[in-house]
Design an enzyme around this catalytic site. Structure first.
Site, short mmCIF file in Angstrom:
data_model
loop_
_atom_site.label_atom_id
_atom_site.label_comp_id
_atom_site.label_asym_id
_atom_site.label_seq_id
_atom_site.Cartn_x
_atom_site.Cartn_y
_atom_site.Cartn_z
N GLY A 129 40.95 13.10 100.93
CA GLY A 129 42.20 12.78 100.24
C GLY A 129 43.01 11.65 100.86
O GLY A 129 43.93 11.14 100.22
N MET A 132 42.06 4.63 102.36
CA MET A 132 41.61 3.70 103.39
C MET A 132 41.45 2.32 102.77
O MET A 132 40.81 2.18 101.73
CB MET A 132 40.27 4.19 103.95
CG MET A 132 39.68 3.26 104.99
SD MET A 132 38.24 4.02 105.79
CE MET A 132 37.85 2.75 106.98
N PRO A 133 42.01 1.29 103.40
CA PRO A 133 41.84 -0.07 102.87
C PRO A 133 40.36 -0.46 102.87
O PRO A 133 39.60 -0.03 103.74
CB PRO A 133 42.62 -0.94 103.85
CG PRO A 133 43.58 0.00 104.52
CD PRO A 133 42.88 1.31 104.60
N LEU A 135 39.22 -3.54 103.24
CA LEU A 135 38.94 -4.72 104.07
C LEU A 135 39.87 -4.71 105.27
O LEU A 135 41.07 -4.49 105.14
CB LEU A 135 39.21 -5.99 103.24
CG LEU A 135 39.02 -7.32 103.93
CD1 LEU A 135 37.58 -7.54 104.35
CD2 LEU A 135 39.45 -8.47 103.00
N GLY A 136 39.29 -4.93 106.45
CA GLY A 136 40.11 -4.89 107.65
C GLY A 136 39.72 -5.96 108.65
O GLY A 136 39.12 -6.97 108.31
N LEU A 137 40.08 -5.69 109.88
CA LEU A 137 39.76 -6.61 110.99
C LEU A 137 38.92 -5.88 112.02
O LEU A 137 39.30 -4.80 112.48
CB LEU A 137 41.06 -7.09 111.66
CG LEU A 137 40.85 -7.92 112.94
CD1 LEU A 137 40.44 -9.35 112.60
CD2 LEU A 137 42.11 -7.94 113.81
N TYR A 168 34.82 -1.42 123.31
CA TYR A 168 35.22 -2.83 123.21
C TYR A 168 36.18 -3.23 124.33
O TYR A 168 36.49 -4.41 124.50
CB TYR A 168 35.89 -3.13 121.86
CG TYR A 168 35.04 -2.83 120.65
CD1 TYR A 168 33.68 -2.55 120.77
CD2 TYR A 168 35.58 -2.82 119.38
CE1 TYR A 168 32.91 -2.27 119.67
CE2 TYR A 168 34.81 -2.55 118.27
CZ TYR A 168 33.47 -2.26 118.42
OH TYR A 168 32.72 -1.98 117.32
N HIS A 228 30.11 6.69 118.07
CA HIS A 228 29.66 5.29 118.01
C HIS A 228 28.18 5.14 117.64
O HIS A 228 27.81 4.31 116.82
CB HIS A 228 29.95 4.60 119.35
CG HIS A 228 30.18 3.12 119.21
ND1 HIS A 228 31.17 2.45 119.86
CD2 HIS A 228 29.55 2.18 118.46
CE1 HIS A 228 31.13 1.17 119.54
NE2 HIS A 228 30.15 0.99 118.69
P1 NAD Z 1 30.93 -10.34 111.88
O1 NAD Z 1 29.78 -10.29 110.94
O2 NAD Z 1 32.25 -9.90 111.39
O3 NAD Z 1 30.98 -11.83 112.40
C1 NAD Z 1 31.90 -12.21 113.34
C2 NAD Z 1 31.67 -13.70 113.60
O4 NAD Z 1 32.03 -14.42 112.42
C3 NAD Z 1 32.54 -14.19 114.73
O5 NAD Z 1 31.78 -15.06 115.52
C4 NAD Z 1 33.62 -14.97 114.01
O6 NAD Z 1 33.96 -16.08 114.78
C5 NAD Z 1 32.97 -15.43 112.75
N1 NAD Z 1 33.90 -15.54 111.64
C6 NAD Z 1 34.76 -14.59 111.18
N2 NAD Z 1 35.40 -15.04 110.09
C7 NAD Z 1 34.98 -16.31 109.89
C8 NAD Z 1 35.30 -17.29 108.92
N3 NAD Z 1 36.17 -17.07 107.94
N4 NAD Z 1 34.67 -18.48 109.00
C9 NAD Z 1 33.77 -18.73 109.98
N5 NAD Z 1 33.42 -17.83 110.93
C10 NAD Z 1 34.02 -16.64 110.88
O7 NAD Z 1 30.51 -9.57 113.23
P2 NAD Z 1 31.27 -8.56 114.17
O8 NAD Z 1 32.64 -8.99 114.46
O9 NAD Z 1 30.41 -8.27 115.32
O10 NAD Z 1 31.30 -7.24 113.29
C11 NAD Z 1 32.44 -6.84 112.57
C12 NAD Z 1 33.09 -5.64 113.22
O11 NAD Z 1 32.28 -4.49 113.06
C13 NAD Z 1 33.25 -5.77 114.75
O12 NAD Z 1 34.29 -6.62 115.10
C14 NAD Z 1 33.43 -4.33 115.13
O13 NAD Z 1 34.77 -3.95 114.88
C15 NAD Z 1 32.47 -3.63 114.17
N6 NAD Z 1 31.14 -3.36 114.76
C16 NAD Z 1 30.73 -2.06 114.89
C17 NAD Z 1 29.47 -1.78 115.40
C18 NAD Z 1 29.05 -0.36 115.57
O14 NAD Z 1 28.07 -0.12 116.29
N7 NAD Z 1 29.69 0.59 114.92
C19 NAD Z 1 28.61 -2.81 115.78
C20 NAD Z 1 29.05 -4.13 115.63
C21 NAD Z 1 30.29 -4.39 115.11
#
Ligand code: NAD
Length: 394
Positions: A129, A132-133, A135-137, A168, A228
């Protein structure tokens, strides 16, 4: 009377000179010490070194660090993008579960991105319920300072979903960015959705590990906590400990990460879960699509959240130089990054692109004012190679 001359024994003279010499030595030594620089009492700050990703197996108890992608410098721009009107409407609030899985509009007012364009921000309704957005960061590989600035800018531009993890090593920066935005009146805590993750080696004591994350974040509750990597030793115990934190009101939703089709991990975890997970966060992008798994978990009301939505650090150029994607981007007057993110949203995924560059963060959020056609969606659908850049299969 002849004055009797006193004679001083040689021994006494020697002792006298020895004493003078000793006193002089001590004084000289003290003076010399004063001239020396004061010894540092505080340890020097450790600069976090860069590392490629957080997906690989080699990471054990070693905290993650960061690496700017080659040819894609993520250094924050000195020039700040124009101030934007933040989106209104609360994320993370409760919605009738009867309408779960539908994308719906949560904002009362449209989010304005670039002056003349406005659009509605959408949220997903989770199987418990909460909303959640979509798209995020993502904050993987960001230093504490980068995380603070990125989170602050993201919230300023209207982003309401923030993804971090104990591994992280930047939860305190994320917390600081959130507080900065709240203190400036840009958002309220209730309007944002914060995710963190319990690292594998903490599964034996997940409750405590979560409490430490909560403290680093400086929050009263976290919207979503993920295990994780699953499967791992003690994963069921960890999940149950986190369920207790849900009961205590410190966590709203639980989820899993790095589970793919091909084994019984999802079924096992789903079975033991007294509080059902709301999503699975996986590597997911056009070359490695979770289509079948999305359908599978979708039957239980779960979503897939895409990590590496742009291919991941070190892999984005493969996408950014792809002729097909460049063609689609040109047709919409958008960047390839925006086309990729729009694809994730339209394909029903939640996603969290990572960046420390405020311009990229703003660009990545500016994807709600156009749509990919069915044909374009199908073209991207056909790009699936079945091979991920990490493609963990626990
Ligand atoms: P990503 O696919 O989001 O790519 C990030 C790369 O894209 C960075 O080098 C950034 O400089 C570049 N980038 C971002 N926006 C850009 C734009 N508009 N133009 C040009 N380059 C751009 O990879 P990510 O950050 O590793 O993954 C997204 C998120 O997922 C991570 O930050 C983390 O929060 C999560 N994550 C989770 C796991 C997990 O095991 N659960 C593993 C990896 C990542």
């Amino acid at each position: 009377m002849k004055n009797k001359r006193k004679t001083i024994p040689t021994d006494t003279v020697l002792v006298f000179f020895a004493l003078i010499f000793l006193v002089m030595s001590i004084l000289t030594a003290c003076g010399a010490e004063e001239a020396l620089p004061q010894e540092e009492t505080e340890p020097a700050l450790t600069v976090v070194e860069d590392e490629p990703d957080d997906a690989g197996e080699p990471l054990t108890s070693k905290p993650l660090t960061s690496e700017p992608e080659e040819g894609d410098p993520e250094a924050p721009e000195s020039e700040e993008p124009e101030e934007e009107t933040p989106a209104e409407g609360a994320s993370g609030g409760i919605v009738d579960p009867a309408i779960q899985n539908e994308v719906h509009v949560v904002s009362d007012t449209p989010y304005v991105m670039s002056g003349d364009q406005s659009f509605w921000v959408e949220d997903k309704v989770l199987n418990n319920g909460y909303t959640m957005p979509v798209l995020g960061l993502g904050t993987y590989a960001l230093t504490v300072e980068q995380a603070e600035n990125s989170v602050y800018h993201a919230l300023k531009y209207g982003v309401r979903l923030i993804d971090t993890a104990r591994a992280y090593n930047n939860e305190d920066g994320v917390g600081r960015g959130i507080r900065r935005a709240i203190d400036e009146g840009l958002v309220t805590r209730e309007e944002i959705f914060v995710t963190t993750k319990v690292w594998d080696t903490d599964f034996g004591n997940a409750g405590r590990a979560f409490e430490q994350s909560l403290e680093r974040l400086g929050l009263d509750y976290v919207d979503l906590v993920l295990l994780h990597h699953v499967p791992r030793t003690n994963d069921e115990k960890a999940y149950h400990e986190l369920e207790e934190k849900v009961a205590e009101g410190k966590i709203r939703s639980l989820g899993l990460s790095n589970i793919y089709l091909g084994n019984d991990t999802f079924d096992r975890m789903y079975e033991i879960a007294e509080i059902k997970p709301v999503l699975v966060q996986n590597e997911n992008h056009p070359f490695f699509q979770n289509t079948d798994f999305q359908a599978y978990v979708g039957e239980q009301g779960l979503f897939i959240e895409s990590w590496y939505p742009l291919g991941g650090r070190g892999f984005t150029q493969e996408y950014f130089n792809n002729e097909i994607l460049l063609g689609i981007a040109a047709a919409h007057d958008k960047t390839v990054a925006q086309i990729l993110l729009r694809w994730h949203i339209q394909a029903g995924y939640i996603t969290i692109p990572g960046s420390s560059n405020p311009d990229h963060i703003a660009e990545n959020y500016d994807i709600f004012c156009f749509e990919l056609t069915d044909e374009e969606m199908q073209t991207i659908r056909e790009m699936d190679t079945g091979h991920g850049n990490f493609n963990l299969r626990g």
